[in-house]
Design a protein around this motif. Sequence first.
Motif, PDB file in Angstrom:
ATOM      1  N   LYS A  14       0.848  -1.196   0.000  1.00 27.22           N
ATOM      2  CA  LYS A  14       0.000   0.000   0.000  1.00 27.22           C
ATOM      3  C   LYS A  14       0.880   1.242   0.000  1.00 27.22           C
ATOM      4  O   LYS A  14       1.972   1.234   0.556  1.00 27.22           O
ATOM      5  CB  LYS A  14      -0.880  -0.009   1.251  1.00 27.22           C
ATOM      6  CG  LYS A  14      -1.818   1.166   1.384  1.00 27.22           C
ATOM      7  CD  LYS A  14      -2.612   1.066   2.676  1.00 27.22           C
ATOM      8  CE  LYS A  14      -3.377   2.335   2.920  1.00 27.22           C
ATOM      9  NZ  LYS A  14      -4.058   2.343   4.215  1.00 27.22           N
ATOM     10  N   SER A  16       0.241   5.469   0.834  1.00 28.07           N
ATOM     11  CA  SER A  16      -0.741   6.475   1.243  1.00 28.07           C
ATOM     12  C   SER A  16      -0.091   7.856   1.271  1.00 28.07           C
ATOM     13  O   SER A  16       1.052   8.004   1.688  1.00 28.07           O
ATOM     14  CB  SER A  16      -1.336   6.150   2.620  1.00 28.07           C
ATOM     15  OG  SER A  16      -0.387   6.323   3.638  1.00 28.07           O
ATOM     16  N   THR A  17      -0.847   8.837   0.771  1.00 27.55           N
ATOM     17  CA  THR A  17      -0.431  10.232   0.887  1.00 27.55           C
ATOM     18  C   THR A  17      -1.060  10.730   2.177  1.00 27.55           C
ATOM     19  O   THR A  17      -2.279  10.893   2.255  1.00 27.55           O
ATOM     20  CB  THR A  17      -0.899  11.054  -0.329  1.00 27.55           C
ATOM     21  OG1 THR A  17      -0.387  10.448  -1.514  1.00 27.55           O
ATOM     22  CG2 THR A  17      -0.429  12.491  -0.232  1.00 27.55           C
ATOM     23  N   ASP A  18      -0.241  10.926   3.187  1.00 28.29           N
ATOM     24  CA  ASP A  18      -0.746  11.254   4.518  1.00 28.29           C
ATOM     25  C   ASP A  18      -0.993  12.743   4.707  1.00 28.29           C
ATOM     26  O   ASP A  18      -1.846  13.136   5.491  1.00 28.29           O
ATOM     27  CB  ASP A  18       0.251  10.754   5.575  1.00 28.29           C
ATOM     28  CG  ASP A  18       0.519   9.267   5.418  1.00 28.29           C
ATOM     29  OD1 ASP A  18      -0.441   8.507   5.215  1.00 28.29           O
ATOM     30  OD2 ASP A  18       1.697   8.866   5.467  1.00 28.29           O
ATOM     31  N   GLN A  19      -0.220  13.551   3.980  1.00 27.55           N
ATOM     32  CA  GLN A  19      -0.383  14.995   4.101  1.00 27.55           C
ATOM     33  C   GLN A  19       0.161  15.656   2.840  1.00 27.55           C
ATOM     34  O   GLN A  19       1.202  15.259   2.329  1.00 27.55           O
ATOM     35  CB  GLN A  19       0.397  15.499   5.331  1.00 27.55           C
ATOM     36  CG  GLN A  19       0.158  16.922   5.641  1.00 27.55           C
ATOM     37  CD  GLN A  19       0.854  17.384   6.926  1.00 27.55           C
ATOM     38  OE1 GLN A  19       0.719  18.535   7.251  1.00 27.55           O
ATOM     39  NE2 GLN A  19       1.580  16.552   7.629  1.00 27.55           N
ATOM     40  N   SER A  51       6.172  -0.347   7.853  1.00 29.11           N
ATOM     41  CA  SER A  51       5.840   0.899   7.166  1.00 29.11           C
ATOM     42  C   SER A  51       6.984   1.899   7.306  1.00 29.11           C
ATOM     43  O   SER A  51       7.697   1.908   8.313  1.00 29.11           O
ATOM     44  CB  SER A  51       4.551   1.511   7.715  1.00 29.11           C
ATOM     45  OG  SER A  51       4.707   1.870   9.069  1.00 29.11           O
ATOM     46  N   LYS A  53       7.384   6.063   6.687  1.00 30.20           N
ATOM     47  CA  LYS A  53       6.751   7.345   6.378  1.00 30.20           C
ATOM     48  C   LYS A  53       7.865   8.365   6.162  1.00 30.20           C
ATOM     49  O   LYS A  53       8.749   8.507   7.005  1.00 30.20           O
ATOM     50  CB  LYS A  53       5.846   7.791   7.524  1.00 30.20           C
ATOM     51  CG  LYS A  53       5.178   9.141   7.276  1.00 30.20           C
ATOM     52  CD  LYS A  53       4.322   9.563   8.458  1.00 30.20           C
ATOM     53  CE  LYS A  53       3.091   8.681   8.472  1.00 30.20           C
ATOM     54  NZ  LYS A  53       2.037   9.195   9.374  1.00 30.20           N
ATOM     55  N   SER A  55       8.597  12.450   5.260  1.00 22.19           N
ATOM     56  CA  SER A  55       7.977  13.769   5.182  1.00 22.19           C
ATOM     57  C   SER A  55       9.012  14.792   4.735  1.00 22.19           C
ATOM     58  O   SER A  55      10.186  14.709   5.092  1.00 22.19           O
ATOM     59  CB  SER A  55       7.379  14.170   6.532  1.00 22.19           C
ATOM     60  OG  SER A  55       8.370  14.207   7.528  1.00 22.19           O
ATOM     61  N   GLU A  69       3.852  14.378   2.897  1.00 26.32           N
ATOM     62  CA  GLU A  69       4.177  13.244   3.764  1.00 26.32           C
ATOM     63  C   GLU A  69       3.449  12.038   3.183  1.00 26.32           C
ATOM     64  O   GLU A  69       2.249  12.117   2.900  1.00 26.32           O
ATOM     65  CB  GLU A  69       3.690  13.544   5.177  1.00 26.32           C
ATOM     66  CG  GLU A  69       3.965  12.484   6.191  1.00 26.32           C
ATOM     67  CD  GLU A  69       3.497  12.923   7.573  1.00 26.32           C
ATOM     68  OE1 GLU A  69       4.253  13.644   8.245  1.00 26.32           O
ATOM     69  OE2 GLU A  69       2.376  12.544   7.946  1.00 26.32           O
ATOM     70  N   ALA A  70       4.173  10.960   2.975  1.00 25.73           N
ATOM     71  CA  ALA A  70       3.564   9.753   2.422  1.00 25.73           C
ATOM     72  C   ALA A  70       4.212   8.524   3.047  1.00 25.73           C
ATOM     73  O   ALA A  70       5.340   8.578   3.546  1.00 25.73           O
ATOM     74  CB  ALA A  70       3.698   9.722   0.905  1.00 25.73           C
ATOM     75  N   SER A  71       3.472   7.425   3.004  1.00 23.37           N
ATOM     76  CA  SER A  71       3.933   6.171   3.593  1.00 23.37           C
ATOM     77  C   SER A  71       3.854   5.041   2.591  1.00 23.37           C
ATOM     78  O   SER A  71       2.959   5.005   1.747  1.00 23.37           O
ATOM     79  CB  SER A  71       3.058   5.791   4.792  1.00 23.37           C
ATOM     80  OG  SER A  71       3.076   6.787   5.772  1.00 23.37           O
ATOM     81  N   THR A 104      10.522   4.374  -0.541  1.00 21.96           N
ATOM     82  CA  THR A 104       9.531   5.338  -0.047  1.00 21.96           C
ATOM     83  C   THR A 104       9.863   6.758  -0.495  1.00 21.96           C
ATOM     84  O   THR A 104       8.981   7.491  -0.959  1.00 21.96           O
ATOM     85  CB  THR A 104       9.422   5.257   1.490  1.00 21.96           C
ATOM     86  OG1 THR A 104       9.067   3.914   1.860  1.00 21.96           O
ATOM     87  CG2 THR A 104       8.386   6.229   2.019  1.00 21.96           C
TER      88      THR A 104
END
Length: 141
Positions: A14, A16-19, A51, A53, A55, A69-71, A104
């Motif tokens: 997976k 994810s774009t966290d911010q 994971s 992350k 940033s 920020e993405a993971s 990442t």
Amino acid sequence: MEKINENIRFSLAKISTDQFAIISNSFKIGDVVNLKTGLQFGADKENKIISVKASFQFEQQAIPFLIIEASCFFKIEPTDWNTFVVEGEIVVPKEIITHFTVLTVGTVRGILHAKTEGTNFNGFLIPTVNVTKLVTSDVRM
């Protein structure tokens, strides 16, 4: 599945774009731009996922104008997961967590490009990062 060290099999499970934020009124043409970088690591023991992350914050005079920020979530083969378990703790060897971090950071670089494409902020790129200077030891979780 990708193999590292002839031992650890994993897949990218997976992203994810966290911010993500562009704060255009905080940007001043001609001012010096600084880049802050951060890393966080996590483990989901039940699902056997590691994971990473990453940033990045572009700023001028300590005021951010571009934040991302993405993971990435890496699914570890169950039999290989057991090699990470040391006295009840998850210990990811430096070489493996460095590889996950490189993947990442590259992913975040692509997300930043896609999200800023067609804007005046597309010229702000995440530079090449020597991850070996950011990840200096095994990661314990």
